[in-house]
Design a protein around this motif. Structure first.
Motif, PDB file in Angstrom:
ATOM      1  N   ARG A 267      43.646  54.469  18.582  1.00 30.57           N
ATOM      2  CA  ARG A 267      43.129  55.039  17.327  1.00 30.57           C
ATOM      3  C   ARG A 267      43.958  54.540  16.138  1.00 30.57           C
ATOM      4  O   ARG A 267      44.347  55.281  15.259  1.00 30.57           O
ATOM      5  CB  ARG A 267      43.101  56.575  17.397  1.00 30.57           C
ATOM      6  N   ARG A 268      44.248  53.276  16.223  1.00 28.66           N
ATOM      7  CA  ARG A 268      44.961  52.592  15.141  1.00 28.66           C
ATOM      8  C   ARG A 268      44.318  51.220  14.937  1.00 28.66           C
ATOM      9  O   ARG A 268      43.837  50.630  15.895  1.00 28.66           O
ATOM     10  CB  ARG A 268      46.441  52.402  15.506  1.00 28.66           C
ATOM     11  N   PRO A 269      44.320  50.710  13.722  1.00 30.16           N
ATOM     12  CA  PRO A 269      43.623  49.425  13.495  1.00 30.16           C
ATOM     13  C   PRO A 269      44.479  48.217  13.893  1.00 30.16           C
ATOM     14  O   PRO A 269      45.705  48.268  13.812  1.00 30.16           O
ATOM     15  CB  PRO A 269      43.407  49.432  11.971  1.00 30.16           C
ATOM     16  N   TRP A 270      43.820  47.184  14.350  1.00 30.24           N
ATOM     17  CA  TRP A 270      44.484  45.886  14.556  1.00 30.24           C
ATOM     18  C   TRP A 270      43.885  44.938  13.515  1.00 30.24           C
ATOM     19  O   TRP A 270      42.835  44.350  13.750  1.00 30.24           O
ATOM     20  CB  TRP A 270      44.242  45.361  15.968  1.00 30.24           C
ATOM     21  N   THR A 271      44.509  44.878  12.367  1.00 30.32           N
ATOM     22  CA  THR A 271      43.913  44.122  11.268  1.00 30.32           C
ATOM     23  C   THR A 271      44.621  42.780  11.084  1.00 30.32           C
ATOM     24  O   THR A 271      45.751  42.590  11.535  1.00 30.32           O
ATOM     25  CB  THR A 271      44.039  44.910   9.943  1.00 30.32           C
ATOM     26  N   VAL A 272      43.912  41.889  10.396  1.00 32.77           N
ATOM     27  CA  VAL A 272      44.532  40.592  10.137  1.00 32.77           C
ATOM     28  C   VAL A 272      45.555  40.732   9.009  1.00 32.77           C
ATOM     29  O   VAL A 272      45.429  41.594   8.139  1.00 32.77           O
ATOM     30  CB  VAL A 272      43.494  39.503   9.767  1.00 32.77           C
ATOM     31  N   SER A 273      46.559  39.909   9.078  1.00 35.38           N
ATOM     32  CA  SER A 273      47.603  39.883   8.052  1.00 35.38           C
ATOM     33  C   SER A 273      48.029  38.418   7.943  1.00 35.38           C
ATOM     34  O   SER A 273      47.587  37.579   8.743  1.00 35.38           O
ATOM     35  CB  SER A 273      48.800  40.738   8.491  1.00 35.38           C
ATOM     36  N   ARG A 274      48.895  38.124   7.005  1.00 34.83           N
ATOM     37  CA  ARG A 274      49.313  36.718   6.864  1.00 34.83           C
ATOM     38  C   ARG A 274      50.051  36.221   8.120  1.00 34.83           C
ATOM     39  O   ARG A 274      49.742  35.124   8.606  1.00 34.83           O
ATOM     40  CB  ARG A 274      50.146  36.557   5.580  1.00 34.83           C
ATOM     41  N   PRO A 275      51.003  37.002   8.673  1.00 32.09           N
ATOM     42  CA  PRO A 275      51.648  36.529   9.913  1.00 32.09           C
ATOM     43  C   PRO A 275      50.641  36.331  11.053  1.00 32.09           C
ATOM     44  O   PRO A 275      50.756  35.381  11.837  1.00 32.09           O
ATOM     45  CB  PRO A 275      52.629  37.660  10.267  1.00 32.09           C
ATOM     46  N   PHE A 276      49.646  37.198  11.132  1.00 26.68           N
ATOM     47  CA  PHE A 276      48.623  37.064  12.178  1.00 26.68           C
ATOM     48  C   PHE A 276      47.871  35.736  12.008  1.00 26.68           C
ATOM     49  O   PHE A 276      47.690  34.974  12.964  1.00 26.68           O
ATOM     50  CB  PHE A 276      47.649  38.249  12.074  1.00 26.68           C
ATOM     51  N   LEU A 277      47.452  35.461  10.778  1.00 28.81           N
ATOM     52  CA  LEU A 277      46.695  34.219  10.526  1.00 28.81           C
ATOM     53  C   LEU A 277      47.582  32.989  10.730  1.00 28.81           C
ATOM     54  O   LEU A 277      47.125  31.969  11.272  1.00 28.81           O
ATOM     55  CB  LEU A 277      46.128  34.235   9.104  1.00 28.81           C
ATOM     56  N   ALA A 278      48.844  33.108  10.311  1.00 28.29           N
ATOM     57  CA  ALA A 278      49.772  31.984  10.502  1.00 28.29           C
ATOM     58  C   ALA A 278      49.954  31.710  11.994  1.00 28.29           C
ATOM     59  O   ALA A 278      49.996  30.552  12.432  1.00 28.29           O
ATOM     60  CB  ALA A 278      51.109  32.292   9.845  1.00 28.29           C
ATOM     61  N   ALA A 279      50.043  32.790  12.763  1.00 28.31           N
ATOM     62  CA  ALA A 279      50.230  32.635  14.205  1.00 28.31           C
ATOM     63  C   ALA A 279      49.024  31.922  14.826  1.00 28.31           C
ATOM     64  O   ALA A 279      49.178  31.032  15.676  1.00 28.31           O
ATOM     65  CB  ALA A 279      50.415  34.009  14.854  1.00 28.31           C
ATOM     66  N   TRP A 280      47.828  32.294  14.396  1.00 29.46           N
ATOM     67  CA  TRP A 280      46.636  31.670  14.984  1.00 29.46           C
ATOM     68  C   TRP A 280      46.470  30.217  14.553  1.00 29.46           C
ATOM     69  O   TRP A 280      46.020  29.385  15.333  1.00 29.46           O
ATOM     70  CB  TRP A 280      45.386  32.506  14.673  1.00 29.46           C
ATOM     71  N   LEU A 281      46.859  29.909  13.328  1.00 26.78           N
ATOM     72  CA  LEU A 281      46.822  28.496  12.920  1.00 26.78           C
ATOM     73  C   LEU A 281      47.847  27.709  13.739  1.00 26.78           C
ATOM     74  O   LEU A 281      47.565  26.605  14.224  1.00 26.78           O
ATOM     75  CB  LEU A 281      47.130  28.367  11.422  1.00 26.78           C
ATOM     76  N   ALA A 282      49.023  28.321  13.920  1.00 21.49           N
ATOM     77  CA  ALA A 282      50.072  27.635  14.684  1.00 21.49           C
ATOM     78  C   ALA A 282      49.624  27.379  16.119  1.00 21.49           C
ATOM     79  O   ALA A 282      49.805  26.270  16.642  1.00 21.49           O
ATOM     80  CB  ALA A 282      51.356  28.472  14.660  1.00 21.49           C
ATOM     81  N   VAL A 283      49.015  28.383  16.762  1.00 23.74           N
ATOM     82  CA  VAL A 283      48.606  28.137  18.159  1.00 23.74           C
ATOM     83  C   VAL A 283      47.468  27.126  18.230  1.00 23.74           C
ATOM     84  O   VAL A 283      47.377  26.351  19.181  1.00 23.74           O
ATOM     85  CB  VAL A 283      48.225  29.425  18.931  1.00 23.74           C
ATOM     86  N   THR A 284      46.618  27.108  17.207  1.00 22.73           N
ATOM     87  CA  THR A 284      45.539  26.098  17.195  1.00 22.73           C
ATOM     88  C   THR A 284      46.152  24.696  17.273  1.00 22.73           C
ATOM     89  O   THR A 284      45.721  23.858  18.079  1.00 22.73           O
ATOM     90  CB  THR A 284      44.705  26.216  15.900  1.00 22.73           C
TER      91      THR A 284
END
Lengths: 489, 173
Positions: A267-284
């Motif tokens: 019952r808590r959100p898992w929202t995107v943030s800059r570190p989240f987006l940076a992490a996904w670009l990095a893994v790409t």
């Protein structure tokens, strides 16, 4: 959901039927191939059963190709299901992918069980064409053709997913969140992590499958006309690029189940943030570039590629450890989460993925690889990722889809049995690797055999745990109606 | 060496496992102030990230300098040609002296093989791939006398597991 979001989303009635087919088939095949895996370990133990090398290597090829293919399809089902919440996907294409995949499976299984093809799922060139009479050219062509067809099936559904994402978000880069990451757009906390992950998977896996198609076609040409013999090192690069990207894409697809379901429990959100987006670009980028760590023992490779392989092996673990696993733990901490089969399996999956990074990163060091490469250390680390990471993601999703996670005591005990068995199995692989036991050996020396027995026993426990979770799911799945967000948690 | 690698690995895995066990044991009761939890979490995460990056730099520098796959600085090692084929090894010589620098020049006549040298204690001491069309140079100095074995570590077909050769390492005269 807003009116415009509903306009883009796939109609609810079309979201579940084909996903259920994928999951139903996937769970059955997973269980069957686990049995094959346990039998192989038992044969290496030599205490309970004996399997001749010819059959052993066929089973090894079946286990590898089957598990990778099924993991791909099951993870695709997770990805498709959650992406369809946000974009309009074509159910018929998704079904078409399944039908083509099943034809591919028939070709692959037939080539192994009837044609006796046993070159391993990595079909390392030029072995498919050099069996010394063990399998025919036709069997090799059927196996390689089956893999090619499987790739075509994936590309078909990826095309539909890509078009749908571009229609809704304007571009794949925007779906990945790059304008937000680089400050050209404000951070939109409603941008779904599932869409970011889908964009990443599309980018890497289209590239991976394209490389796979090239190497498969080159293998086919070599089989038909042997004088046409491509460079072995080039082929090895293409094969490991394809294999590495494909299997990683399955994990990054399946983790969407964690992003979507765990927040409902916490019952808590898992929202995107800059570190989240940076992490996904990095893994790409890193998933595309890290594959040379499979070729560290090919000294003919340029040194810079080996160095890059080692460094990227390490850095590609950071987004998982720092962003995904850490955020998952933050979500669960003091959340009052309801522990049932689905939530237990999803948290277990984060554990398996995170903990598997440790032996993987260590094996990615050149000095370590010199003594660990192609020992059972390697299946040790990837079974952590896949058996304790990916599969619990799929099982957790299936449990949530079929029973809203509430599988009662059997489900919870099943998850525990599964966790214990899988951990033991993975550890038995790592200990074997540390004792220099080779991977892919039909016959083990006497001093190694006790580890095979431990592996077989652990594999049996995993299978029992899987059946405890999967059988009730399979019984409920046909009539299951997924609880909406408001009903769960 | 392998046992040290195993112990370091298990230590790292135990650390990850401890974090998960801690959180699972503290998953309740519910704290409604998720903002506060997130703030503390992000603080820990920042240092966790910095720590991992710093460890990465140190470990990379320590393990990559000097580059581990460079041919050794020995001017003229003894060169032994090693050829793999389904399913046997052909070594130009199977006898060496302890302490003698040896460079195995490894290749294959058919498919990919793995040239792995096992010590008298059945532990791998070094390896490289045997590839058709390529030569990989593997530098080894056998520290102790005894029977060493070469096993194939790249799956190469039906009798892959039987592809064994012996190297007799004698005491230095």
């Amino acid at each position: 959901m807003t009116a415009s979001e509903l306009e883009y989303a796939t109609p609810d009635t079309q979201r579940t039927p084909v996903v259920k087919l994928y999951l139903g088939i996937g769970l059955l095949v997973f269980a069957g191939l686990m049995l094959v895996g346990a039998l192989m370990r038992a044969a290496q133990g030599a205490t309970t059963i004996s399997i001749g090398p010819e059959v052993f290597y066929q089973l090894m090829t079946l286990h590898g190709a089957g598990m990778v293919g099924t993991a791909g399809l099951a993870a695709l089902a997770v990805n498709w299901y959650f992406l369809s919440k946000y974009v309009r996907l074509n159910q018929k294409i998704f079904l078409g992918t399944l039908v083509l995949s099943l034809v591919a499976v028939v070709m692959i299984v037939g080539s192994i069980l009837i044609g006796k093809f046993a070159a391993g799922w990595t079909f390392l060139y030029p072995l498919p064409a050099t069996s010394l009479g063990l399998w025919s050219k036709g069997a090799a062509l059927t196996f390689v053709g089956g893999l090619l067809l499987l790739g075509v099936a994936f590309l078909l559904v990826y095309l539909d997913m890509g078009i749908a994402i571009v229609r809704r978000y304007g571009s794949i880069a925007r779906a990945l969140g790059l304008p937000m990451l680089f400050g050209r757009e404000p951070i939109d906390p409603t941008h779904p992590p599932a869409v970011v992950a889908s964009a990443m998977v599309l980018i890497v896996n289209v590239a991976g499958i394209a490389a796979g198609a090239i190497v498969l076609i080159m293998t086919i040409l070599h089989l038909i006309y042997p004088p046409l013999a491509p460079d072995a090192l080039l082929m090895k690069n293409l094969i490991y690029f394809f294999g590495h990207v494909f299997i990683n894409a399955t994990i990054y697809s399946a983790v969407i189940a964690v992003y979507e379901i765990l927040p409902l429990y916490a019952r808590r959100p898992w929202t995107v943030s800059r570190p989240f987006l940076a992490a996904w670009l990095a893994v790409t980028l890193m998933v595309l570039a890290v594959y040379p760590h499979h070729l560290l023992m090919d000294f003919a490779m340029p040194s810079w590629m080996a160095i890059m392989g080692q460094i990227l092996s390490y850095t590609s673990g950071i987004p998982v450890l720092v962003v995904t696993a850490f955020s998952g733990l933050m979500l669960v901490y003091r959340s009052g989460i309801r522990w049932d089969a689905a939530s237990s399996l999803l948290v277990l999956s984060l554990f398996g993925w995170a903990v598997g990074i440790v032996p993987a990163v260590i094996d990615g060091m050149i000095n370590v690889n010199l003594v660990m490469h192609n020992t059972l250390w390697v299946p040790g680390h990837f079974h952590f990722y896949l058996l304790l990471g990916l599969l619990p993601m799929v099982l957790g999703f299936a449990s949530y889809l079929s029973a809203n996670g509430q599988q009662g005591r059997t489900g919870r005990v099943g998850a525990m049995v599964y966790a214990v068995g899988a951990t033991l199995l993975c550890l038995s692989f790592l200990v074997s690797g540390a004792l220099s036991v080779p991977r892919r050996f039909a016959v083990h020396e006497e001093s190694w055999q006790w580890l095979g027995d431990v592996g077989a026993l652990s594999g049996g426990i995993v299978l029992v745990g899987t059946l405890m979770i999967a059988v009730p799911i399979l019984l409920k799945l046909p009539r299951a109606r997924l609880a909406s967000i408001s009903e769960s948690g | 060496m392998q046992i040290s690698i195993l112990l370091v690995t298990l230590l790292g895995m135990a650390f990850v496992a401890a974090a998960f066990v801690f959180v699972v044991l503290n998953s309740g009761p519910r704290d409604e102030d998720y903002g506060g939890i997130a703030k503390r979490g992000y603080f820990i995460r920042r240092w966790w990230m910095i720590g991992l990056c710093a460890a990465g730099v140190v470990v990379s520098a320590w393990s990559l300098v000097p580059f581990p796959l460079q041919a050794s600085s020995v001017e003229s090692p003894r060169i032994i040609q090693a050829i793999g084929r389904q399913w046997s090894w052909e070594l130009a010589s199977s006898s060496v002296e302890a302490g003698e620098p040896v460079r195995f020049r490894v290749t294959s006549l058919d498919v990919n093989h793995g040239f792995a040298i096992y010590g008298p204690d059945d532990q791998i001491i070094a390896q490289t791939q045997a590839m058709p069309g390529y030569y990989n140079d593997l530098d080894v100095t056998f520290e102790r006398a005894g029977k060493y074995r070469v096993l194939c570590l790249e799956y190469c077909g039906l009798a892959h597991h039987t592809m064994v050769a012996e190297i007799d390492v004698k005491e230095r005269r």
